[in-house]
Design a protein around this motif. Structure first.
Motif, PDB file in Angstrom:
ATOM      1  N   ALA A  73     -38.539   1.333  21.948  1.00  0.00           N
ATOM      2  CA  ALA A  73     -39.955   0.989  22.008  1.00  0.00           C
ATOM      3  C   ALA A  73     -40.579   1.488  20.714  1.00  0.00           C
ATOM      4  CB  ALA A  73     -40.613   1.650  23.211  1.00  0.00           C
ATOM      5  N   CYS A  74     -41.154   0.587  19.931  1.00  0.00           N
ATOM      6  CA  CYS A  74     -41.706   0.933  18.621  1.00  0.00           C
ATOM      7  C   CYS A  74     -43.185   0.586  18.561  1.00  0.00           C
ATOM      8  CB  CYS A  74     -40.987   0.172  17.509  1.00  0.00           C
ATOM      9  SG  CYS A  74     -39.215   0.423  17.479  1.00  0.00           S
ATOM     10  N   ILE A  75     -43.946   1.455  17.918  1.00  0.00           N
ATOM     11  CA  ILE A  75     -45.348   1.168  17.621  1.00  0.00           C
ATOM     12  C   ILE A  75     -45.495   1.345  16.119  1.00  0.00           C
ATOM     13  CG2 ILE A  75     -47.721   1.880  17.945  1.00  0.00           C
ATOM     14  CD1 ILE A  75     -46.976   2.718  20.764  1.00  0.00           C
ATOM     15  N   GLY A  76     -45.820   0.257  15.453  1.00  0.00           N
ATOM     16  CA  GLY A  76     -45.815   0.278  13.992  1.00  0.00           C
ATOM     17  C   GLY A  76     -44.385   0.495  13.530  1.00  0.00           C
ATOM     18  N   GLY A  77     -44.163   1.490  12.702  1.00  0.00           N
ATOM     19  CA  GLY A  77     -42.818   1.817  12.247  1.00  0.00           C
ATOM     20  C   GLY A  77     -42.236   3.023  12.946  1.00  0.00           C
ATOM     21  N   ARG A  78     -42.855   3.474  14.037  1.00  0.00           N
ATOM     22  CA  ARG A  78     -42.447   4.699  14.726  1.00  0.00           C
ATOM     23  C   ARG A  78     -41.817   4.374  16.070  1.00  0.00           C
ATOM     24  NH1 ARG A  78     -45.803   8.534  17.971  1.00  0.00           N
ATOM     25  NH2 ARG A  78     -47.224   6.770  17.987  1.00  0.00           N
ATOM     26  N   VAL A  79     -40.675   4.982  16.350  1.00  0.00           N
ATOM     27  CA  VAL A  79     -40.017   4.821  17.646  1.00  0.00           C
ATOM     28  C   VAL A  79     -40.663   5.801  18.616  1.00  0.00           C
ATOM     29  CG1 VAL A  79     -37.838   5.040  18.900  1.00  0.00           C
ATOM     30  CG2 VAL A  79     -37.843   4.096  16.605  1.00  0.00           C
ATOM     31  N   VAL A  80     -41.181   5.277  19.732  1.00  0.00           N
ATOM     32  CA  VAL A  80     -41.858   6.132  20.711  1.00  0.00           C
ATOM     33  C   VAL A  80     -41.026   6.363  21.962  1.00  0.00           C
ATOM     34  CG1 VAL A  80     -44.172   5.571  19.906  1.00  0.00           C
ATOM     35  CG2 VAL A  80     -43.124   4.170  21.684  1.00  0.00           C
ATOM     36  N   GLY A  81     -39.881   5.698  22.084  1.00  0.00           N
ATOM     37  CA  GLY A  81     -39.019   5.922  23.231  1.00  0.00           C
ATOM     38  C   GLY A  81     -37.803   5.027  23.240  1.00  0.00           C
ATOM     39  N   ARG A  82     -36.851   5.384  24.093  1.00  0.00           N
ATOM     40  CA  ARG A  82     -35.628   4.604  24.293  1.00  0.00           C
ATOM     41  C   ARG A  82     -35.515   4.257  25.758  1.00  0.00           C
ATOM     42  NH1 ARG A  82     -31.055   4.988  20.831  1.00  0.00           N
ATOM     43  NH2 ARG A  82     -31.601   5.916  18.868  1.00  0.00           N
ATOM     44  N   ALA A  83     -34.816   3.161  26.057  1.00  0.00           N
ATOM     45  CA  ALA A  83     -34.655   2.749  27.445  1.00  0.00           C
ATOM     46  C   ALA A  83     -33.353   1.981  27.616  1.00  0.00           C
ATOM     47  CB  ALA A  83     -35.828   1.884  27.878  1.00  0.00           C
ATOM     48  N   ALA A  84     -32.915   1.899  28.878  1.00  0.00           N
ATOM     49  CA  ALA A  84     -31.699   1.157  29.187  1.00  0.00           C
ATOM     50  C   ALA A  84     -31.972  -0.334  29.346  1.00  0.00           C
ATOM     51  CB  ALA A  84     -31.067   1.704  30.462  1.00  0.00           C
ATOM     52  N   LEU A  85     -33.205  -0.692  29.725  1.00  0.00           N
ATOM     53  CA  LEU A  85     -33.578  -2.089  29.951  1.00  0.00           C
ATOM     54  C   LEU A  85     -34.805  -2.441  29.123  1.00  0.00           C
ATOM     55  CD1 LEU A  85     -33.207  -2.114  33.834  1.00  0.00           C
ATOM     56  CD2 LEU A  85     -31.606  -3.053  32.169  1.00  0.00           C
ATOM     57  N   PRO A  86     -34.965  -3.719  28.726  1.00  0.00           N
ATOM     58  CA  PRO A  86     -36.100  -4.102  27.895  1.00  0.00           C
ATOM     59  C   PRO A  86     -37.456  -3.850  28.553  1.00  0.00           C
ATOM     60  CG  PRO A  86     -34.707  -6.010  28.378  1.00  0.00           C
ATOM     61  CD  PRO A  86     -34.050  -4.826  28.957  1.00  0.00           C
TER      62      PRO A  86
END
Length: 70
Positions: free
Chosen positions: A45-58
């Motif tokens: 999950a990205c906002i701008g150029g920053r990754v704000v989280g990871r997940a197993a499903l979209p």
């Protein structure tokens, strides 16, 4: 702008592991593939150029991006 991006690991065929994959027939455009992400966390999950989280499903990544924006 929020985006959900899938991180693709190396391409495997049989016993071979490819960390770079040609996208055209001449091999001029190459897609680099990093090592595989931690198990079940290949959506970012990205906002701008920053990754704000990871997940197993979209959809989980979408919810993570929504939570970061809210």
């Amino acid at each position: 702008m929020a985006r959900v991006v899938r991180v693709l690991g190396p391409l495997s065929e049989g016993w071979r592991l490819y960390r770079a994959v040609a996208l055209d027939t001449d091999g001029r455009v190459i897609e680099l593939r990093p090592g595989p992400p931690e198990e079940g966390a290949d959506w970012l999950a990205c906002i701008g150029g920053r990754v704000v989280g990871r997940a197993a499903l979209p959809l989980q990544a979408v919810r993570t991006a929504e939570a970061a924006l809210g």
